[in-house]
Design an enzyme around this catalytic site. Structure first.
Site, PDB file in Angstrom:
ATOM      1  N   GLU B  75      34.062  37.104  43.927  1.00 40.74           N
ATOM      2  CA  GLU B  75      33.435  36.741  45.209  1.00 40.74           C
ATOM      3  C   GLU B  75      32.110  36.012  45.021  1.00 40.74           C
ATOM      4  O   GLU B  75      31.782  35.079  45.763  1.00 40.74           O
ATOM      5  CB  GLU B  75      33.247  37.982  46.080  1.00 40.74           C
ATOM      6  CG  GLU B  75      34.553  38.590  46.581  1.00 40.74           C
ATOM      7  CD  GLU B  75      35.325  39.320  45.504  1.00 40.74           C
ATOM      8  OE1 GLU B  75      34.748  39.647  44.444  1.00 40.74           O
ATOM      9  OE2 GLU B  75      36.527  39.576  45.709  1.00 40.74           O
ATOM     10  N   HIS B 144      38.465  48.753  52.796  1.00 39.64           N
ATOM     11  CA  HIS B 144      39.183  47.743  53.572  1.00 39.64           C
ATOM     12  C   HIS B 144      38.803  47.761  55.048  1.00 39.64           C
ATOM     13  O   HIS B 144      39.440  47.091  55.852  1.00 39.64           O
ATOM     14  CB  HIS B 144      40.701  47.936  53.430  1.00 39.64           C
ATOM     15  CG  HIS B 144      41.214  47.597  52.072  1.00 39.64           C
ATOM     16  ND1 HIS B 144      40.997  48.403  50.975  1.00 39.64           N
ATOM     17  CD2 HIS B 144      41.908  46.517  51.617  1.00 39.64           C
ATOM     18  CE1 HIS B 144      41.544  47.840  49.911  1.00 39.64           C
ATOM     19  NE2 HIS B 144      42.099  46.696  50.271  1.00 39.64           N
TER      20      HIS B 144
END
Ligand SMILES: Cc1ncc(C[n+]2csc(CCOP(=O)(O)OP(=O)(O)O)c2C)c(N)n1
Lengths: 373, 341
Positions: B75, B144
């Site tokens: 990321e 999540h």
């Protein structure tokens, strides 16, 4: 036992532990395997590199003096690392991009950036002092290794645009331990971007020695795992740094992908003015490295070749003194700072809330001005 | 540097069709890429797979892998390279696969994306969009379902928006991509499958405006992203209690539309804010403070926050206990001493 055999076999694919060099410490041209097949640049190029290094050294010494006088908030010196910075940055063109760290002031100087603009951030005037687009040189980045990813991204964008641009980026030995260094090496290799990574191994990350940073034999070894070429170069040999970087830049421009180059050098000064290096390294080590000075080495060679005349030498000294004078002048001059500019460059589209805060400061300033009248 | 730009002509609106929010986002990316070849899209699994939420479905087939591609799984690398691409004149739209996986990119976002324009005195701005599927209620396992909006919203230099419905999703993403400032574009996962009849291209209100999505006279309920639906449910249910609830969809967290919010609060004299993120130091604290600072003498009661608990996001079987519900909103409203008004 067999583990060692495999390890030895693996090592053969790695860059040489003996740093590649074209000029030895006595200023003699090196021949044979130690050159790694690279050849010594021509005298004109070497003279140009010499001139840039002498001027840069004078600049660095001047800035350190100004810092000691309290004119600058901080200064990360490049004394002793001139060959690494100038050798590498001289291998790119004005169209290429440079992504420096805080340590690369002399590389910025070589890019033609004015000392006052290079030092604006260290003086505390603004976070960055020059026109990044005009100089194709990004900001001097402080968070370690982050700029390497910017270099990869820019190089990738240039390639998508079919522009033959190379992005050169520097980082220190300590920075190679950061996650962003690994991500940058990997992205560059996977995307095959025209990026050249220069690791300036000055052997310390503030106080932490290289042995605490890596267990690899050289930092250039890192390249192998990402699938790109790695070179371990004598970072005090400007001829070698230039030649190897130049080859990497040419290769990148021709579509050959990224290269990782480690320049083995030494930081002669403290990390910054607020550091006390006597707490973590021996004076004798510093002396040892002073005797391997990158400028003296090239000077010996140029003199022995009859390429450095007294006239040229004094012309270079004059240029260095002129730059030092200019540096003193721009740094000791009063900074013109506009506090209201604080609000001007946060968003492209000005925000109401920010404009309100700006108006509040403007009123405060007006009030203070009225009181002092 | 040849950042060419091609614009397609007119673009007549299509007939309305049922579109999910994921579909609307997909259309926004498609139209932005077709109109401006500086727009590139990359991230994890955005290529042939079309993204784990299918937001990039079919785009690689249409635009090829020089416009949209799968990046290595990193990321910080995704955002860091997008910075370099934006410096070169591209308009990257990158995807963080899930909110909690944006944290490795935290440094690149707060240290560089947010500050580049400022440190370069406006010479280098970063027109990039970081898309972050956010928040919970999808039965996801740990990492999540985070709500990370307040980290971004408290960072000067960033624009942080969160649509709650398909029309806004399309319109706001187009605006985000066209913006010269970097935008953190948060997409509430639980609303990806929400449907609405849409004729594209659609332009709703500018993305920095909050919208009154239901009129009322007794209370202003402020939600954003996933909690707009919760607020509307609560407003419906409150009718039975004799309460008229006005609902505001904030849409943009930074900048904050004080005007719309204050106008509503002055009308109703009461305000409550709903979000999924933890209460402590959460975005609701900013909302409450702003509403109070601007409207103290118009308020009949303290501003309330109906939020998730101050706990790490719970496992799927427990998330229903954590998430703010319409019932909790009603209970909170009932806690005010109404006879004081
Ligand atoms: C991400 C990050 N962590 C910590 C620091 C603080 N810091 C500044 S310089 C430095 C040492 C860096 O050493 P190295 O990469 O070898 O570069 P050098 O200073 O020797 O040129 C540290 C730890 C930082 N700037 N960025």
């Amino acid at each position: 036992m067999s583990l060692n055999v495999e390890h030895d076999a693996a090592r053969r694919a790695l860059p040489s532990e003996k740093p590649l060099r074209l000029l030895d410490n006595a200023g003699h041209a090196v021949t044979g395997a130690a050159t790694g097949g690279f050849s010594l640049p021509g005298t004109e190029t070497l003279l140009d590199l010499y001139r840039k290094m002498v001027v840069a050294r004078r600049f660095d010494v001047q800035v350190t003096a100004l810092t000691k006088q309290g004119r600058l908030a901080t200064y990360p010196s490049a004394y002793g690392q001139e060959a690494c910075e100038i050798g590498a940055v001289s291998a790119i063109t004005a169209d290429d991009w440079l992504f420096p760290t805080y340590r690369e002031s002399v590389a910025l100087l070589t890019r033609g950036i004015d000392p006052g603009d290079i030092l604006k951030s260290f003086r505390g005037d603004w976070h960055s002092g020059y026109d990044q687009r005009a100089h194709r040189t990004s900001t001097q980045t402080t968070p370690l290794a982050t700029q390497a990813l910017h270099a990869v991204g820019l190089a990738h964008a240039a390639r998508l645009r079919h522009d033959p641009i190379v992005a050169l980026t520097f980082m220190g030995d300590g920075a190679t331990s950061e996650g962003d260094a690994h991500e940058a090496f990997n992205f560059a290799a996977v995307w095959q971007t025209p990026t050249v990574f220069i690791v300036q191994n000055n052997q310390f990350a503030i106080s932490v020695p290289l042995s605490r940073q890596t267990h690899a034999a050289t930092l250039a070894d890192k390249a192998v795992g990402y699938g790109m070429p790695g070179f371990h170069v004598d970072g005090n040999d400007v001829a070698a740094v230039y030649a190897v970087t130049r080859a990497a830049v040419d290769r990148a421009r021709a579509g050959g992908g990224p290269t990782l180059i480690e320049g083995l050098t030494y930081r002669i000064e403290a990390h910054t003015n607020s550091d006390d290096p006597t707490r973590y390294r021996h004076a004798r080590d510093v002396e040892h490295w002073k005797r391997r000075d990158p400028i003296e080495r090239l000077e010996k060679y140029l003199v022995s070749e009859g390429a450095l005349t007294e006239a040229t030498r004094s012309e270079i000294t004059d240029a260095a003194e002129a730059l030092a004078t200019h540096t003193r002048e721009v740094i000791t001059a009063e900074a013109e700072l506009d506090p209201l500019e604080l609000f001007d460059h946060v968003y492209a589209n000005p925000r109401a809330a920010l404009l309100e805060q700006r108006a509040r400061l403007e009123a405060e300033l007006a009030e203070a001005a009225a009181e002092s009248r | 540097m040849t950042a060419t730009k091609t614009r397609s002509g007119g673009g007549a609106a299509s007939a309305p069709t049922q579109l999910t929010m994921a579909g609307a986002l997909n259309a926004a990316l498609r139209d932005a890429m077709a109109e401006d070849d500086r727009v590139v899209v990359y991230g994890e699994d955005v290529g042939p797979l079309g993204g784990v939420f299918r937001v990039t479905d079919g785009l690689q087939q249409q635009f090829g892998d020089e416009r949209i591609w799968d990046s290595p799984l990193a990321e910080s690398g995704i955002v860091g390279t997008a910075i370099g691409m934006a410096i070169y004149g591209m308009r990257p739209v990158v995807e963080m696969q899930f909110d909690a996986f944006s944290y490795p990119a935290f440094e690149q976002i707060v240290s560089h994306v947010a500050k580049m324009r400022n440190r370069t005195k406006g010479r280098v701005s970063l027109p990039l969009v970081v898309r972050i599927p956010c928040a919970g209620a999808i039965g996801g396992v740990e990492h999540h379902s985070d709500s990370s909006e307040s980290y971004w919203a408290s960072t000067p230099g960033l624009t942080v928006v969160m649509p709650s419905n398909p029309a806004d999703a399309y319109s706001m993403l187009r605006e985000a991509i066209a913006s010269d400032d970097p935008v953190i574009f948060m997409e509430p996962k639980s609303r990806y499958w929400a449907k609405a009849p849409l004729a594209l291209p659609v332009t709703t209100a500018p993305m920095d405006r909050a919208l009154v999505v239901r009129e009322g006279s007794d209370v202003t309920l402020i939600g954003y992203g996933p909690t707009v639906r919760t607020a509307l449910e609560a407003a419906d249910a409150a009718v039975d209690e004799g309460l008229s609830v006005e609902v505001i969809d904030l849409r943009s967290l930074s900048p904050f539309d004080d005007e719309t919010v204050s106008a509503s609060v002055r009308k109703t004299s009461r305000a409550a804010v709903i979000h999924e993120a933890a209460q402590f130091g959460g975005f609701g604290a900013e909302v409450a403070a702003r509403v109070t600072e601007r409207n103290f003498y118009h308020l009949a009661a303290p501003v309330l926050r109906i939020t998730g608990f101050d706990i790490p996001y719970p496992s799927p079987k427990l998330e229903e206990y954590h998430l703010p519900t319409a019932d909790r909103v009603l209970a909170a409203l009932a806690s005010w001493e109404w006879d004081l008004s």
